[in-house]
Design a protein around this motif. Structure first.
Motif, short mmCIF file in Angstrom:
data_model
loop_
_atom_site.label_atom_id
_atom_site.label_comp_id
_atom_site.label_asym_id
_atom_site.label_seq_id
_atom_site.Cartn_x
_atom_site.Cartn_y
_atom_site.Cartn_z
N SER A 133 0.83 -1.21 0.00
CA SER A 133 0.00 0.00 0.00
C SER A 133 0.86 1.25 0.00
CB SER A 133 -0.93 0.00 1.22
OG SER A 133 -1.82 -1.09 1.18
N ILE A 134 1.89 1.26 0.86
CA ILE A 134 2.81 2.39 0.88
C ILE A 134 3.49 2.55 -0.47
CG2 ILE A 134 5.00 3.23 1.85
CD1 ILE A 134 4.14 2.04 4.53
N GLY A 135 3.94 1.42 -1.03
CA GLY A 135 4.62 1.47 -2.32
C GLY A 135 3.74 2.01 -3.43
N VAL A 136 2.50 1.54 -3.50
CA VAL A 136 1.58 1.99 -4.55
C VAL A 136 1.26 3.48 -4.38
CG1 VAL A 136 -0.76 1.76 -5.43
CG2 VAL A 136 0.59 -0.28 -4.97
N ILE A 137 1.03 3.91 -3.15
CA ILE A 137 0.76 5.33 -2.91
C ILE A 137 1.93 6.19 -3.36
CG2 ILE A 137 0.36 7.09 -1.16
CD1 ILE A 137 -1.22 5.02 0.43
N LEU A 138 3.14 5.76 -3.02
CA LEU A 138 4.33 6.53 -3.41
C LEU A 138 4.50 6.53 -4.92
CD1 LEU A 138 6.84 5.39 -0.63
CD2 LEU A 138 5.84 7.66 -0.91
N LEU A 139 4.20 5.42 -5.57
CA LEU A 139 4.31 5.37 -7.03
C LEU A 139 3.27 6.27 -7.70
CD1 LEU A 139 4.91 1.54 -7.52
CD2 LEU A 139 6.52 3.36 -8.10
N CYS A 140 2.11 6.43 -7.07
CA CYS A 140 1.05 7.27 -7.62
C CYS A 140 1.22 8.74 -7.28
CB CYS A 140 -0.31 6.80 -7.10
SG CYS A 140 -0.80 5.16 -7.69
N TYR A 141 2.04 9.01 -6.28
CA TYR A 141 2.22 10.38 -5.78
C TYR A 141 2.87 11.28 -6.83
CZ TYR A 141 4.19 14.06 -2.70
OH TYR A 141 4.55 15.25 -2.12
N ARG A 142 2.27 12.43 -7.10
CA ARG A 142 2.82 13.39 -8.06
C ARG A 142 2.66 14.81 -7.52
NH1 ARG A 142 4.92 9.66 -9.39
NH2 ARG A 142 5.13 8.62 -11.40
N HIS A 143 3.81 15.47 -7.29
CA HIS A 143 3.77 16.84 -6.76
C HIS A 143 4.65 17.77 -7.59
CE1 HIS A 143 3.37 20.16 -4.08
NE2 HIS A 143 4.62 20.09 -3.67
N ASN A 144 5.92 17.43 -7.69
CA ASN A 144 6.83 18.13 -8.59
C ASN A 144 7.88 17.13 -9.06
OD1 ASN A 144 9.08 18.06 -6.67
ND2 ASN A 144 7.99 19.67 -5.55
N ARG A 145 8.69 17.52 -10.00
CA ARG A 145 9.58 16.56 -10.66
C ARG A 145 10.51 15.85 -9.66
NH1 ARG A 145 11.41 14.71 -15.28
NH2 ARG A 145 13.61 14.25 -15.57
N ARG A 146 11.12 16.59 -8.77
CA ARG A 146 12.06 15.97 -7.83
C ARG A 146 11.34 15.00 -6.89
NH1 ARG A 146 15.73 19.89 -4.63
NH2 ARG A 146 13.73 20.91 -4.25
N GLU A 147 10.22 15.42 -6.34
CA GLU A 147 9.48 14.53 -5.44
C GLU A 147 8.92 13.33 -6.19
OE1 GLU A 147 6.76 16.07 -2.63
OE2 GLU A 147 8.00 17.78 -2.08
N ASP A 148 8.53 13.54 -7.44
CA ASP A 148 8.02 12.43 -8.25
C ASP A 148 9.08 11.34 -8.41
OD1 ASP A 148 5.85 14.05 -8.47
OD2 ASP A 148 6.10 14.50 -10.60
N ILE A 149 10.31 11.77 -8.69
CA ILE A 149 11.41 10.81 -8.89
C ILE A 149 11.69 10.04 -7.61
CG2 ILE A 149 13.88 10.58 -9.36
CD1 ILE A 149 13.60 12.97 -11.28
N TRP A 150 11.84 10.77 -6.52
CA TRP A 150 12.19 10.11 -5.26
C TRP A 150 11.05 9.25 -4.72
CZ3 TRP A 150 16.84 9.37 -3.33
CH2 TRP A 150 17.88 10.21 -3.75
N SER A 151 9.81 9.69 -4.91
CA SER A 151 8.68 8.87 -4.46
C SER A 151 8.57 7.59 -5.28
CB SER A 151 7.38 9.67 -4.51
OG SER A 151 7.01 9.98 -5.84
N SER A 152 8.88 7.69 -6.57
CA SER A 152 8.85 6.50 -7.43
C SER A 152 9.93 5.51 -7.01
CB SER A 152 9.04 6.90 -8.90
OG SER A 152 7.96 7.68 -9.35
N VAL A 153 11.12 6.02 -6.67
CA VAL A 153 12.20 5.16 -6.19
C VAL A 153 11.79 4.47 -4.90
CG1 VAL A 153 14.55 5.14 -5.24
CG2 VAL A 153 14.05 6.47 -7.31
N ALA A 154 11.28 5.27 -3.95
CA ALA A 154 10.87 4.70 -2.66
C ALA A 154 9.72 3.71 -2.83
CB ALA A 154 10.45 5.83 -1.71
N GLY A 155 8.77 4.04 -3.69
CA GLY A 155 7.63 3.16 -3.90
C GLY A 155 8.03 1.83 -4.54
N PHE A 156 8.90 1.90 -5.54
CA PHE A 156 9.35 0.69 -6.23
C PHE A 156 10.05 -0.25 -5.26
CE2 PHE A 156 12.88 -1.52 -8.40
CZ PHE A 156 12.15 -2.30 -9.28
#
Length: 221
Positions: free
Chosen positions: A63-86
């Motif tokens: 659940s945490i991973g999917v939320i982080l993968l779906c999270y979109r705020h700005n380019r830098r946070e998008d990249i890091w949230s995708s890494v953390a989610g994956f």
């Protein structure tokens, strides 16, 4: 092409991650103690995979991973949230090595899966520390000084926990104790990142407004 989400969606995703992070260190050992009718702590949060709370552990991390993968705020946070989610999903899918009480001699496959699990967990914590220390505290973010201090404190705690786990493993400290350094540090680190995301989602300020406490809400803006 992914686009930034509206402010309400971003807040809800942040609060969702925060609630899960705050809940897991409490729910996993408590739930296992209740179901097994044996009061005791786990050797690690990851060790929940081999307890009655396996589905909660895997489901919570996914659940945490999917939320982080779906999270979109700005380019830098998008990249890091995708890494953390994956890597959060990998932590859930690749279990840690089974405890010695279950398997005296882990197989090569179990060791390999455990290695992937450990590396993935380290990368998740590292990415979440970046959120707390750098991204949430960016000058472009409209957070007050109190919230910035909370983010920094949570980030420092996460980094300190990672370092402590590594050192404890190298010197074999506390491995046989009821409260192991791994469980303690994992729990504190997960709770810290959960607290940071909970605060970042304006949850405290919103709760204060619901409780008709404008002074507290103003302080936690």
């Amino acid at each position: 092409m992914m686009t930034d989400q509206d402010a309400t969606t971003v807040k809800r995703l942040r609060v969702g991650v925060g609630v899960l992070g705050l809940a897991l260190p409490i729910v996993l050992p408590l739930g296992n103690s209740i179901i097994s009718a044996h009061l005791g702590l786990l050797s690690s949060l990851s060790g929940s995979y081999y307890t009655h709370m396996r589905n909660v552990f895997v489901g919570g991390l996914c659940s945490i991973g999917v939320i982080l993968l779906c999270y979109r705020h700005n380019r830098r946070e998008d990249i890091w949230s995708s890494v953390a989610g994956f890597f959060a999903v990998l932590v859930a899918m690749f279990p840690t090595e089974p405890p010695a009480s279950l398997v005296a001699h882990p197989t090569t496959v179990q060791k390999a899966l455990g290695g992937i699990h450990t590396l993935s967990a380290a990368l998740v914590f590292a990415a979440l520390a970046v959120f707390c220390i750098r991204l949430f505290r960016d000058e472009a973010e409209p957070d007050g000084e109190l919230r910035r201090r909370v983010y920094l404190a949570c980030g420092v705690v996460i980094v300190a926990c990672i370092v402590t786990i590594v050192i404890a493993d190298l010197v074999h400290f506390g491995a046989g104790e009821a409260l192991t350094p791994v469980f303690a540090c994992e729990s504190i680190a997960v709770f810290a990142f959960g607290a940071a995301w909970f605060v970042k989602g304006d949850a405290i300020a919103d709760l204060a407004r619901l409780a008709n406490s404008p002074a507290i809400a103003e302080r936690w803006k």
